[in-house]
Design an enzyme around this catalytic site. Structure first.
Site, short mmCIF file in Angstrom:
data_model
loop_
_atom_site.label_atom_id
_atom_site.label_comp_id
_atom_site.label_asym_id
_atom_site.label_seq_id
_atom_site.Cartn_x
_atom_site.Cartn_y
_atom_site.Cartn_z
N ASP A 1 -4.32 5.15 6.06
CA ASP A 1 -4.85 6.31 6.77
C ASP A 1 -5.90 5.79 7.77
OD1 ASP A 1 -5.89 8.79 7.46
OD2 ASP A 1 -6.26 9.47 5.44
N GLU B 1 0.85 -1.21 0.00
CA GLU B 1 0.00 0.00 0.00
C GLU B 1 0.88 1.24 0.00
OE1 GLU B 1 -3.08 1.00 0.03
OE2 GLU B 1 -4.41 -0.46 0.99
N ASP B 2 0.38 2.31 -0.60
CA ASP B 2 1.10 3.59 -0.53
C ASP B 2 0.96 4.20 0.86
OD1 ASP B 2 -1.64 4.09 -0.88
OD2 ASP B 2 -1.36 5.69 -2.35
N ARG C 1 2.47 12.91 -8.42
CA ARG C 1 3.01 11.55 -8.28
C ARG C 1 4.47 11.49 -8.72
NH1 ARG C 1 -1.48 8.23 -7.30
NH2 ARG C 1 -3.37 8.73 -8.44
P1 5GP Z 1 -7.74 4.88 4.04
O1 5GP Z 1 -8.73 4.01 3.37
O2 5GP Z 1 -6.71 4.12 4.86
O3 5GP Z 1 -8.38 5.98 4.86
O4 5GP Z 1 -6.98 5.70 2.93
C1 5GP Z 1 -6.13 5.09 2.05
C2 5GP Z 1 -6.14 5.78 0.71
O5 5GP Z 1 -6.50 7.17 0.80
C3 5GP Z 1 -4.73 5.74 0.16
O6 5GP Z 1 -4.52 4.58 -0.62
C4 5GP Z 1 -4.66 7.03 -0.62
O7 5GP Z 1 -5.15 6.82 -1.91
C5 5GP Z 1 -5.61 7.97 0.10
N1 5GP Z 1 -4.89 8.83 1.08
C6 5GP Z 1 -4.99 8.81 2.43
N2 5GP Z 1 -4.20 9.75 3.00
C7 5GP Z 1 -3.58 10.38 1.97
C8 5GP Z 1 -2.61 11.44 1.92
O8 5GP Z 1 -2.16 12.02 2.92
N3 5GP Z 1 -2.20 11.82 0.68
C9 5GP Z 1 -2.64 11.21 -0.47
N4 5GP Z 1 -2.15 11.66 -1.61
N5 5GP Z 1 -3.55 10.21 -0.45
C10 5GP Z 1 -4.01 9.80 0.76
#
Ligand code: 5GP
Length: 177
Positions: free
Chosen positions: A105, A101-102, A167
Site C-alpha cells: 500500500d 507480501e500480501d 481471510r
Molecule cells: P503499507 O505498509 O504498504 O502501507 O501497508 C501494508 C500492510 O497494510 C499490508 O501488509 C496489510 O496488512 C495492510 N493493508 C494495506 N492495505 C490493505 C487493504 O486494502 N486491505 C487489507 N486487508 N489490509 C491492507
C-alpha cells in the site's frame, strides 16, 4: 455478490480463478529468473499465507520458504509505534531472497522488511506481492513481481482481513460502505 464483516460491507472484486491465473504468471517469471539458483521465499505474515502457498507451487526451480512477522508495539521514544521484524530463523547471508507480501500500500511495511534484511547481507532481494496500490505507494523499492494492481480502496479475502475476519474468503472483495 456482497459480504458483511462486522460493521462493513464488501462487494466481489476479483475472482479466485483470476487471482490464481495471475499468480501462475509471476510463478513462471520467477522460475525463469531463478533457474539454476535456489531462492528463499520469505512470506510476511499474516496476510501472505495463502498467496505464499499458491505461489510456491507455481515455482518450478529449486526453492525454499520461511515466514516472518512484523510485531507492532508502542515504543518509549518519540516515534510512537515501533514495528520490528521477528522470526527470521534462517541464515540469509548470501541467499537470493524473494519477499512475499500480501499487499503493498504505502510501502512502509516493505521498507521495514527491506531495511532489516539488508543488515543480514543477502546476495539479492526481490519483492513479490499479490496486490499493489500504485496510487498509495510512497516507497523507493522496485516491486518486481505484482500479481494484480488495484486502486486505493480497502479489500479483504484470500488471506487479507478486516479486523481479523475475511481471510477465509476465496475471492477478493472491495469495501462498499
Ligand atoms: P503499507 O505498509 O504498504 O502501507 O501497508 C501494508 C500492510 O497494510 C499490508 O501488509 C496489510 O496488512 C495492510 N493493508 C494495506 N492495505 C490493505 C487493504 O486494502 N486491505 C487489507 N486487508 N489490509 C491492507
Amino acid at each position: 455478490m456482497k459480504v458483511t464483516l462486522k460493521d462493513k460491507t464488501f462487494a466481489l472484486y476479483l475472482r479466485e480463478e483470476e487471482i490464481l491465473g495471475n499468480i501462475a504468471e509471476i510463478g513462471k517469471r520467477i522460475s525463469a529468473d531463478y533457474a539454476g539458483r535456489t531462492p528463499l521465499l520469505l512470506g510476511v505474515l499474516n496476510g501472505s499465507f495463502l498467496f505464499a502457498a499458491d505461489l510456491i507451487r507455481e515455482v518450478k526451480c529449486d526453492c525454499q520458504i520461511t515466514f516472518v512477522k512484523l510485531a507492532s508495539y508502542i515504543g518509549t521514544g518519540s516515534s510512537g509505534e515501533v514495528r520490528e521484524l521477528v522470526g527470521l530463523a534462517e541464515d540469509i547471508r548470501g541467499r537470493d531472497i524473494i519477499v512475499v507480501e500480501d499487499i503493498v500500500d504505502t510501502g512502509l511495511t516493505l521498507e521495514k522488511v527491506m531495511d532489516t534484511l539488508q543488515k543480514h547481507s543477502p546476495a539479492s532481494v526481490k519483492v513479490a506481492t499479490l496486490l499493489y496500490k500504485p496510487e498509495a505507494y510512497k516507497g523507493k523499492h522496485k516491486i518486481d513481481y505484482v500479481a494484480m494492481e488495484i486502486p486505493n480502496a480497502f479489500i479483504v479475502g484470500y488471506g487479507l482481513d478486516y479486523d481479523g475476519l475475511g481471510r477465509n474468503l476465496r475471492d477478493i472483495y472491495q469495501i462498499v460502505s
